[in-house]
Design a protein around this motif. Structure first.
Motif, short mmCIF file in Angstrom:
data_model
loop_
_atom_site.label_atom_id
_atom_site.label_comp_id
_atom_site.label_asym_id
_atom_site.label_seq_id
_atom_site.Cartn_x
_atom_site.Cartn_y
_atom_site.Cartn_z
N ALA A 4 19.64 79.54 15.45
CA ALA A 4 19.33 78.57 14.40
C ALA A 4 18.75 77.28 15.00
O ALA A 4 17.82 76.69 14.45
CB ALA A 4 20.57 78.27 13.57
N LEU A 5 19.29 76.85 16.14
CA LEU A 5 18.77 75.65 16.78
C LEU A 5 17.37 75.88 17.33
O LEU A 5 16.52 74.98 17.30
CB LEU A 5 19.71 75.22 17.92
CG LEU A 5 21.06 74.63 17.48
CD1 LEU A 5 21.96 74.42 18.68
CD2 LEU A 5 20.87 73.32 16.74
N LEU A 6 17.09 77.09 17.83
CA LEU A 6 15.74 77.38 18.31
C LEU A 6 14.73 77.38 17.17
O LEU A 6 13.61 76.89 17.31
CB LEU A 6 15.73 78.72 19.04
CG LEU A 6 16.49 78.76 20.39
CD1 LEU A 6 16.51 80.18 20.94
CD2 LEU A 6 15.86 77.81 21.39
N GLY A 9 13.82 73.89 16.19
CA GLY A 9 12.87 73.18 17.04
C GLY A 9 13.35 72.90 18.44
O GLY A 9 12.65 72.23 19.21
N ALA A 10 14.53 73.38 18.82
CA ALA A 10 15.03 73.17 20.17
C ALA A 10 14.21 73.97 21.17
O ALA A 10 13.71 75.06 20.86
CB ALA A 10 16.50 73.56 20.25
N ARG A 62 20.46 63.57 20.83
CA ARG A 62 20.99 62.50 21.67
C ARG A 62 21.19 62.95 23.11
O ARG A 62 20.86 62.23 24.05
CB ARG A 62 22.32 62.00 21.09
CG ARG A 62 22.18 61.32 19.74
CD ARG A 62 23.50 60.72 19.32
NE ARG A 62 23.98 59.74 20.29
CZ ARG A 62 25.15 59.13 20.22
NH1 ARG A 62 25.97 59.39 19.19
NH2 ARG A 62 25.52 58.26 21.14
N ASP A 63 21.76 64.14 23.30
CA ASP A 63 22.14 64.56 24.65
C ASP A 63 20.96 65.12 25.44
O ASP A 63 20.92 64.95 26.66
CB ASP A 63 23.26 65.60 24.56
CG ASP A 63 23.94 65.82 25.89
OD1 ASP A 63 24.14 64.83 26.61
OD2 ASP A 63 24.26 66.97 26.23
N ILE A 64 20.02 65.77 24.78
CA ILE A 64 18.93 66.43 25.49
C ILE A 64 17.61 65.69 25.30
O ILE A 64 16.92 65.34 26.26
CB ILE A 64 18.81 67.90 25.05
CG1 ILE A 64 20.09 68.67 25.41
CG2 ILE A 64 17.60 68.55 25.69
CD1 ILE A 64 20.07 70.12 25.02
N ASP A 65 17.24 65.42 24.06
CA ASP A 65 15.96 64.75 23.82
C ASP A 65 15.95 63.32 24.34
O ASP A 65 15.07 62.91 25.10
CB ASP A 65 15.63 64.78 22.33
CG ASP A 65 15.12 66.15 21.88
OD1 ASP A 65 14.85 66.99 22.77
OD2 ASP A 65 15.00 66.38 20.67
#
Length: 505
Positions: A4-6, A9-10, A62-65
């Motif tokens: 779902a996250l992919l 747009g992840a 917040r953590d990755i982008d």
């Protein structure tokens, strides 16, 4: 949720199974605690598929982008210090401490080991002197802490281990931590990589720098640099104290501590000789210190004068007779060489008569002004070098002789008490001051205070003191604390102690 996250747009390279599993567990635990704490308001409304997905999307941004690392991730990656003011939550109790015995006092009264921030209450209640931290063996007391994003192990000291054994530290409790130490980080580790159980990343917590935080305190790094505790909650052998808000009740005269200066103990062992008994430390008042200093200076002057005479005898043992015979060279000498030989001969004759001024005058009579000046300059240079060598040897002798040295440290003792605060009990429609019996007292020793600090430390003044340390091996019953728990604890300052004056009103 990874698929779902992919689709949301992840990026595939950045989104890993470990990241999704870690944050999925954190989100589930947070939302479930909301519903459990407020069943009427949030029951079956928060822990839903949509809320979980939205929380994961927010954490990804917040953590990755944005790379907005949480405090535990920053500590694990060595981008931040573990000694900051943190609020962490107990997520798991890994190992309970072993309790070999429980004193009879524990059956009737518990101990106020950890107090709330800026208050006298704590995880336990009751008398201060009810038990001893040595009753608990805390070699294996360990918990797991989280900042809502990542987790880390934490080792507890003996005081916190005793609180954990009594059930005062439990899963879901928020702890305010200051001055923690971290081990097992190496050059920095990712919070998602597999933990090496032989030396895992770990925080080390102390009792004086750990307090219970209110349930609604946000997790992570706090804005204030540290928090204030009260004297009643301070325990010996429990680490540094973040801050105290105290009023000076009594200022005692300045004292001086003389520590005996001894040789290196390894030297005596290497020679096979037994060491003489070490002299005790001596505490003096100002007048006694001035007298001791004057006597020591006289002793040093006599010893250095005797050593100077011996060194002068050693330096004057050089042969002063005529220079050895040199075979004359058949080659014709230059004028400079002849002048140099003449200068050497004059210097030798003058040095042979250095204690007879009339004889020196006879030697120099008839010489040219140039030669006289050359002889004088040569002798001045030689005696200057000799004086420098003599001073160097005397300085080395003084440094290598313990009896000619003094190690004196000045210190000041204060009797301080917790600053009175407004209690929550109302009287005649207004707040009243807390009872003086509930305010702890402490004897504070300040080492090497400067002039500015001495001028500001007056009776009745109020200070916020950062970085004090309780003296080790204090007994909590009998001599240091009375049965009512309102005794005085011994505190000491250090180089990192800071003083901030406050208004008393």
């Amino acid at each position: 949720f990874k698929d779902a996250l992919l689709r949301w747009g992840a990026q595939t390279k950045l989104l890993t199974e470990e990241w999704v599993s870690c944050h999925y567990a954190q989100v589930i635990w947070k939302l479930a605690s909301y519903e459990r704490a407020f069943p009427k308001q949030l029951g079956r409304r928060v822990l839903t598929h949509t809320t979980i997905f939205n929380q994961l999307c927010l954490r990804y941004r917040r953590d990755i982008d944005r790379v907005e690392s949480s405090i535990l991730r920053s500590i694990l990656e060595r981008n931040n210090l573990p000694s900051c003011n943190l609020v962490l939550c107990v997520s798991e109790i890994l190992t309970l401490p072993v309790i070999p015995r429980i004193t009879p006092i524990l059956s009737s009264t518990s101990v106020a080991v950890i107090g709330t921030v800026e208050g006298t209450g704590g995880l336990g209640s009751g008398s201060r002197g009810s038990t001893d931290a040595a009753d608990f063996t805390a070699t294996a007391a360990e918990v797991e802490l989280t900042d809502g994003w990542y987790k880390i192990r934490a080792r507890l000291d003996s005081v916190l281990a005793g609180v954990l054994a009594r059930g005062k530290v439990f899963v879901g409790l928020k702890l305010r931590v200051f001055g923690a130490k971290a081990t097992g980080l190496g050059q920095g580790k990712s919070p998602l990589e597999e933990v090496d159980l032989t030396d895992p990343p770990r925080l080390w917590l102390s009792g004086n720098s750990t307090r219970r935080a209110p349930w609604d305190t946000p997790l992570g790094l706090q804005r204030k640099p540290c928090f204030v505790v009260n004297i009643m909650s301070v325990r010996p052998n429990a680490g540094i104290i973040p801050a105290l808000d105290v009023i000076i009740l009594r200022r005692y005269p300045k004292l001086y501590l003389e520590t005996p200066v001894t040789d290196d103990p390894d030297d005596g062992n290497a020679q096979g000789h037994a060491h003489p008994p070490q002299q005790p430390k001596v505490i003096r008042v100002k007048r006694e210190e001035q007298l001791a200093k004057r006597k020591h200076q006289e002793k040093v002057s006599i010893a250095l004068e005797a050593k100077r005479l011996d060194l002068e005898k050693e330096l004057s043992r050089d042969p002063q007779g005529p220079p050895p015979y040199k075979r004359r060279s058949l080659m014709k000498k230059t004028p400079d060489e002849e002048e140099e030989e003449q200068l050497d001969a004059l210097v030798a004759r003058v040095e042979a008569r250095q204690h007879d001024s009339d004889a020196i005058s006879e030697v120099l009579d008839g010489q040219s002004p140039h030669m006289r000046k050359a002889v004088t300059d040569h002798l001045e240079k030689k005696w200057r070098e000799r004086g420098e060598l003599l001073a160097q040897k005397l300085d080395e002798y003084r440094k290598q002789t313990p009896s000619l040295q003094r190690k004196v440290t000045k210190f000041l003792r204060l009797l301080v008490a917790d600053a009175p605060v407004l209690s929550s009990r109302k009287s005649a429609g207004s707040y009243v001051l807390a009872s003086p019996n509930k305010l702890g007292q402490a004897r504070l020793t300040i080492w090497n205070p400067d002039k500015d600090l001495l001028a500001s430390l007056k009776e009745g003044t109020r200070f916020r003191v950062y970085g004090l340390t309780p003296l080790a091996n204090q007994r909590e019953r009998g001599d240091s604390f009375n049965s009512s728990g309102t005794g005085t604890i011994q505190l000491s300052s250090s180089r990192n102690t800071r003083w901030k004056p406050l208004r008393t009103g």
